[in-house]
Scaffold this active site. Structure first.
Site, PDB file in Angstrom:
ATOM      1  N   ARG A  14      47.234  35.655-150.948  1.00 47.84           N
ATOM      2  CA  ARG A  14      45.964  35.293-150.308  1.00 47.84           C
ATOM      3  C   ARG A  14      46.201  34.227-149.246  1.00 47.84           C
ATOM      4  O   ARG A  14      46.233  34.520-148.068  1.00 47.84           O
ATOM      5  CB  ARG A  14      44.957  34.812-151.373  1.00 47.84           C
ATOM      6  N   ASP A  15      46.460  33.006-149.660  1.00 46.55           N
ATOM      7  CA  ASP A  15      46.668  31.939-148.679  1.00 46.55           C
ATOM      8  C   ASP A  15      47.972  32.159-147.916  1.00 46.55           C
ATOM      9  O   ASP A  15      48.052  31.901-146.711  1.00 46.55           O
ATOM     10  CB  ASP A  15      46.691  30.580-149.382  1.00 46.55           C
ATOM     11  N   TYR A 142      36.375  26.305-155.698  1.00 43.84           N
ATOM     12  CA  TYR A 142      37.109  25.549-154.677  1.00 43.84           C
ATOM     13  C   TYR A 142      36.187  24.520-154.040  1.00 43.84           C
ATOM     14  O   TYR A 142      35.073  24.860-153.629  1.00 43.84           O
ATOM     15  CB  TYR A 142      37.574  26.477-153.553  1.00 43.84           C
ATOM     16  N   GLU A 144      36.331  23.021-150.825  1.00 40.61           N
ATOM     17  CA  GLU A 144      37.013  23.033-149.534  1.00 40.61           C
ATOM     18  C   GLU A 144      36.911  21.672-148.848  1.00 40.61           C
ATOM     19  O   GLU A 144      35.858  21.049-148.819  1.00 40.61           O
ATOM     20  CB  GLU A 144      36.407  24.121-148.640  1.00 40.61           C
ATOM     21  N   HIS A 205      45.696  21.949-154.815  1.00 42.65           N
ATOM     22  CA  HIS A 205      46.114  22.947-153.823  1.00 42.65           C
ATOM     23  C   HIS A 205      46.571  22.184-152.582  1.00 42.65           C
ATOM     24  O   HIS A 205      45.747  21.720-151.799  1.00 42.65           O
ATOM     25  CB  HIS A 205      44.907  23.857-153.520  1.00 42.65           C
ATOM     26  N   HIS A 207      48.545  21.497-148.941  1.00 44.65           N
ATOM     27  CA  HIS A 207      49.108  22.036-147.698  1.00 44.65           C
ATOM     28  C   HIS A 207      50.162  21.076-147.162  1.00 44.65           C
ATOM     29  O   HIS A 207      50.246  19.929-147.575  1.00 44.65           O
ATOM     30  CB  HIS A 207      48.003  22.293-146.677  1.00 44.65           C
TER      31      HIS A 207
END
Length: 506
Positions: A14-15, A142, A144, A205, A207
């Site tokens: 997905r990501d 989530y 965001e 999560h 990045h």
């Protein structure tokens, strides 16, 4: 101390697929999903975003069908949206049973993107969760832009989490959506939520925009998160996500009170498969899965490994289904060569080893790395050269090859100290070289050159276009045959070296 289980959710499909230029086919998604669950043994998979495309729907159907048959359906998750039930209907059609509902984790995103109040957003979320529950779909949520939410609108984040404590959800997913967190902030923010919401399950999560993805994951685990979102090879939008292989190694080696289900030995295999399917190349220096990370190049390192594994650390290649290598090149030295000889079951005396080392250094000046498979050819070439007294030297040559024109060679040959020169054309570069050589012998020598009756070129098995070439030429002179070998990274040059040996023999 009792170990704490950390759930690993892989989001490569997905990501990770949001990596620029990457799109997996249906069959590729299914193959990767099987490998991630059955061999790598991750706990959960986020495989798609709802309502993206017909192809995405077919991929999810294939995966959920297989997962249901193999008792993995509860491990399959899909990113969904607060869209009045459209995502829920998409999930029902796809067969998925767990949604990861994308909501706003910062007041900035809520105000400027949705243009709604927190109360309006919470009401929409509640309706979506209620509908999912009625349809027997489990919900993770989530937040965001959560990281910026904690920085700039903490009151909103806390109010939102207070609201979620009364909702029928499984997990709260905390993304550093823009990859802006420092490790200190990660620890501080996760700790604050962990202390306030003791019963909520939190996933982190991360990045990797500042190359802090692994460090932030490490601090999130220390602060008490229950799960992590990772991708194979660190794939993902912009600079990507926290990479699976590095994070698993860090948890296993540095976080003693934590454990994961992930099978380390499968990491390299899965990494290579995803690289092939995605076209997203793994940097050679990428920790754990990069081509160079278990290769010692400096001779001093190989020497230290021989004496007491002085240059080993806990990242042993065998953990990941790999093997330590010792590169051969201009910096390798005798210790590296001995390591490679041991692997091949070969042995040389000190004088032979010295000569082979010198030849590898010479080759390394022209070719970055000499492979282990090249080594027998080099040994053969060096030992063969030692048996021949060098009275004839190919001093210089210029090889010319242009489209629409015949190849040509200008050759300088030194015979017992006297330099001769000739120029000739031919049907190929080596043919032109031989024609120039014949000119010199016709003018300056009463001898006839031997007849070339066989010419073979080989490279080590599994090599690439930069491999060393061994040219084997069979010559005939006065009804007798003899063979000479030449070795170089250039095919024509290796043939010239074999020819020079012939000239010294005759």
């Amino acid at each position: 101390m009792v170990s704490r289980k950390i759930e690993i959710m892989d989001t490569t499909l997905r990501d990770g697929e949001q990596t620029s230029g990457v799109s997996f086919s249906v069959s590729e998604k299914l193959t990767i999903a099987k490998l991630l669950l059955e061999e790598l043994k991750v706990d959960r998979l986020e495989i798609a975003s709802a309502r993206v495309s017909e192809g995405e729907l077919q991929a999810v159907k294939k995966i959920t069908s297989w997962a249901k048959e193999h008792h993995f359906l509860e491990n399959i998750e899909v990113l969904t949206f607060v869209d009045g039930g459209k995502s829920i209907n998409w999930m029902l059609e796809s067969g998925a049973k767990v949604q990861n509902l994308l909501t706003k984790g910062s007041l900035n995103h809520l105000t400027h993107q949705l243009k709604k109040t927190p109360e309006q957003h919470f009401k929409d979320i509640e309706s979506t969760i209620e509908l999912a529950t009625k349809k027997d779909i489990k919900t993770n949520v989530y937040l965001e832009d959560w990281s910026n939410g904690m920085r700039n609108s903490k009151e909103y984040v806390l109010a939102y989490l207070d609201f979620l404590t009364n909702q029928k959800i499984e997990r709260v997913l905390l993304p550093d959506t823009l990859g802006v967190l420092t490790p200190d902030e990660t620890y501080k923010y996760v700790t604050a939520l962990r202390e306030r919401y003791t019963k909520l399950h939190f996933d982190f999560h991360g990045h990797n925009d500042y190359d802090l993805g692994v460090a932030n994951v490490m601090e999130a685990v220390k602060a008490g998160v229950n799960g992590l979102h990772l991708t194979i090879n660190g794939m993902g939008e912009r600079a990507g996500n926290a990479p699976m292989a590095s994070v698993i190694a860090v948890i296993n080696d540095f976080l003693d009170n934590c454990e994961v289900n992930v099978n380390e030995k499968a990491l390299n295999k899965v990494s290579k498969l995803v690289e092939t399917f995605s076209g997203f190349r793994i940097p050679v220096n990428k920790p754990v899965v990069g081509a160079n990370v278990f290769t010692q190049t400096a001779g001093i390192h190989a020497d230290g490994d021989n004496k007491n594994n002085l240059y080993f650390n806990d990242l042993m290649p065998e953990r990941f289904g790999r093997k330590r290598k010792y590169a051969l090149g201009k910096t390798s030295g005798k210790a590296n060569i001995q390591k490679n000889l041991q692997d091949l079951g070969l042995s040389l005396n000190d004088e032979e080893l010295k000569k082979v080392t010198q030849r590898i250094i010479e080759l390394g000046d022209k070719k970055e790395i000499v492979s282990q498979e090249d080594l027998p050819y080099i040994i053969s070439d060096v030992l063969d050269s030692d048996t021949i007294e060098k009275r004839v030297v190919v001093e210089n040559y210029v090889l010319g090859h242009a489209k629409g024109m015949k190849p040509s060679t200008t050759l300088q040959l030194k015979v017992e100290g006297i330099l001769y020169e000739a120029h000739a054309q031919g049907d190929g570069q080596f043919d032109a070289f031989m024609n120039a050589l014949k000119k010199l012998y016709k003018i300056h020598s009463k001898r006839e050159l031997p007849k070339l009756i066989d010419y073979a070129v080989r490279i080590p098995p599994g090599s690439h276009s930069d491999a060393l070439c061994e040219t084997i030429i069979t010559w005939q002179r006065e009804e007798k045959e003899f063979i000479t070998h030449g070795l170089d990274s250039d095919q024509t040059v290796s043939a010239i070296k074999a020819t020079e040996k012939m000239l010294n023999i005759i």
